[in-house]
Design a protein around this motif. Structure first.
Motif, PDB file in Angstrom:
ATOM      1  N   VAL A  12       0.811  -1.348  -0.052  1.00  0.00           N
ATOM      2  CA  VAL A  12      -0.066   0.111   0.472  1.00  0.00           C
ATOM      3  C   VAL A  12       0.666   0.899   0.389  1.00  0.00           C
ATOM      4  N   GLU A  13       2.195   1.335   0.510  1.00  0.00           N
ATOM      5  CA  GLU A  13       2.657   2.441   0.535  1.00  0.00           C
ATOM      6  C   GLU A  13       3.229   2.407  -1.293  1.00  0.00           C
ATOM      7  N   GLU A  14       2.716   2.231  -2.312  1.00  0.00           N
ATOM      8  CA  GLU A  14       2.198   3.146  -3.588  1.00  0.00           C
ATOM      9  C   GLU A  14       1.221   3.589  -4.429  1.00  0.00           C
ATOM     10  N   VAL A  15       0.394   3.382  -3.209  1.00  0.00           N
ATOM     11  CA  VAL A  15      -0.743   4.626  -3.248  1.00  0.00           C
ATOM     12  C   VAL A  15      -0.717   5.269  -3.528  1.00  0.00           C
ATOM     13  N   GLU A  16      -0.297   6.269  -3.389  1.00  0.00           N
ATOM     14  CA  GLU A  16      -0.069   7.454  -2.918  1.00  0.00           C
ATOM     15  C   GLU A  16       0.717   7.778  -4.050  1.00  0.00           C
ATOM     16  N   PRO A  17       2.118   7.654  -4.031  1.00  0.00           N
ATOM     17  CA  PRO A  17       2.633   7.958  -5.113  1.00  0.00           C
ATOM     18  C   PRO A  17       1.963   7.765  -6.346  1.00  0.00           C
ATOM     19  N   LEU A  18       1.209   6.311  -6.799  1.00  0.00           N
ATOM     20  CA  LEU A  18       0.398   6.186  -8.165  1.00  0.00           C
ATOM     21  C   LEU A  18      -0.789   7.082  -8.095  1.00  0.00           C
ATOM     22  N   THR A  19      -1.567   7.103  -7.350  1.00  0.00           N
ATOM     23  CA  THR A  19      -3.152   8.092  -7.380  1.00  0.00           C
ATOM     24  C   THR A  19      -2.385   9.273  -7.860  1.00  0.00           C
ATOM     25  N   ALA A  20      -1.446   9.952  -6.877  1.00  0.00           N
ATOM     26  CA  ALA A  20      -0.243  11.192  -7.512  1.00  0.00           C
ATOM     27  C   ALA A  20      -0.281  11.612  -9.046  1.00  0.00           C
ATOM     28  N   LYS A  21       0.444  10.496  -9.459  1.00  0.00           N
ATOM     29  CA  LYS A  21       0.418  10.479 -10.510  1.00  0.00           C
ATOM     30  C   LYS A  21      -0.329  10.211 -11.680  1.00  0.00           C
ATOM     31  N   LEU A  22      -1.206   9.273 -11.200  1.00  0.00           N
ATOM     32  CA  LEU A  22      -2.199   9.311 -12.568  1.00  0.00           C
ATOM     33  C   LEU A  22      -3.611  10.087 -12.131  1.00  0.00           C
ATOM     34  N   LYS A  23      -3.493  10.615 -11.422  1.00  0.00           N
ATOM     35  CA  LYS A  23      -4.461  11.810 -11.199  1.00  0.00           C
ATOM     36  C   LYS A  23      -4.136  12.975 -11.095  1.00  0.00           C
ATOM     37  N   THR A  24      -2.795  13.426 -12.185  1.00  0.00           N
ATOM     38  CA  THR A  24      -2.567  14.381 -13.282  1.00  0.00           C
ATOM     39  C   THR A  24      -2.509  14.310 -14.324  1.00  0.00           C
ATOM     40  N   LEU A  25      -2.680  12.544 -15.001  1.00  0.00           N
ATOM     41  CA  LEU A  25      -3.048  12.468 -16.440  1.00  0.00           C
ATOM     42  C   LEU A  25      -4.052  12.392 -16.110  1.00  0.00           C
ATOM     43  N   SER A  26      -4.957  11.489 -15.125  1.00  0.00           N
ATOM     44  CA  SER A  26      -6.391  12.140 -15.624  1.00  0.00           C
ATOM     45  C   SER A  26      -7.171  12.606 -15.709  1.00  0.00           C
TER      46      SER A  26
END
Length: 137
Positions: A95-109
Motif C-alpha cells: 500500500v505504500e505505492e498507492v499514494e505516489p501512484l494515485t498522485a501521478k495518475l490523478k495528474t494524467l487523468s
C-alpha cells in the motif's frame, strides 16, 4: 477522476470492477480499457472494451504502470475510462505505492480527461489519509 476500489481478497472488488467496466462501455462515447494481470476477465468484460494483460507487456512496477497508462491515453484520444485490476500485484509493492501512484495518475487523468479506476487489495485503514478521498463509496 481517480477512483479506488478497495477491500481484502474475496470482498467483491473484481465483481464491482466488472460491473463498472461494462457500465462504462454502455455509457461511453469513446473507448474503455481494462488492464489486468493475467487473462482472467476475458469472458466477464464486454468485448467492446479493450482488455490488456499487463504480463504480456512486461509491466512491473509503479513507473511502468504509469507509463503504460500514459501511453494508452496518448495513443488514443478517444479513451474515456481505464480500469486496472490487481494494481498492487502489478506494481509489486504494498500500500505504500498507492499514494505516489494515485498522485501521478490523478495528474494524467486531469490532463487527458480520462476516468481511472484502480483495484486495491487493502482496507481503508491501511491506506494513506491523502488517498482516502478517492475511495469508491
Amino acid at each position: 477522476m481517480i477512483t479506488l476500489l478497495i477491500g481484502k481478497k474475496g470482498s467483491g472488488k473484481t465483481k464491482k470492477l466488472i460491473e463498472l467496466a461494462n457500465e462504462a462501455v454502455q455509457n461511453s462515447n469513446g473507448n474503455v480499457v481494462v488492464i489486468e494481470k493475467g487473462l482472467k476477465l476475458t469472458y466477464d468484460i464486454s468485448h467492446k472494451a479493450r482488455l490488456v494483460d499487463s504480463d504480456a507487456y512486461g509491466i512491473e512496477g509503479l513507473d511502468a504502470l504509469v507509463g503504460f497508462v500514459s501511453g494508452i491515453c496518448a495513443a488514443n484520444y478517444d479513451v474515456t475510462d481505464v480500469f486496472v485490476d490487481s494494481t498492487l500485484k502489478i506494481t509489486g509493492k504494498g500500500v505504500e505505492e498507492v499514494e505516489p501512484l494515485t498522485a501521478k495518475l490523478k495528474t494524467l487523468s486531469e490532463s487527458s480527461n480520462v476516468n481511472i479506476c484502480l483495484l486495491i487489495s487493502a482496507d481503508a485503514e491501511e491506506l494513506p489519509a491523502s488517498v482516502r478521498e478517492f475511495v469508491a463509496k
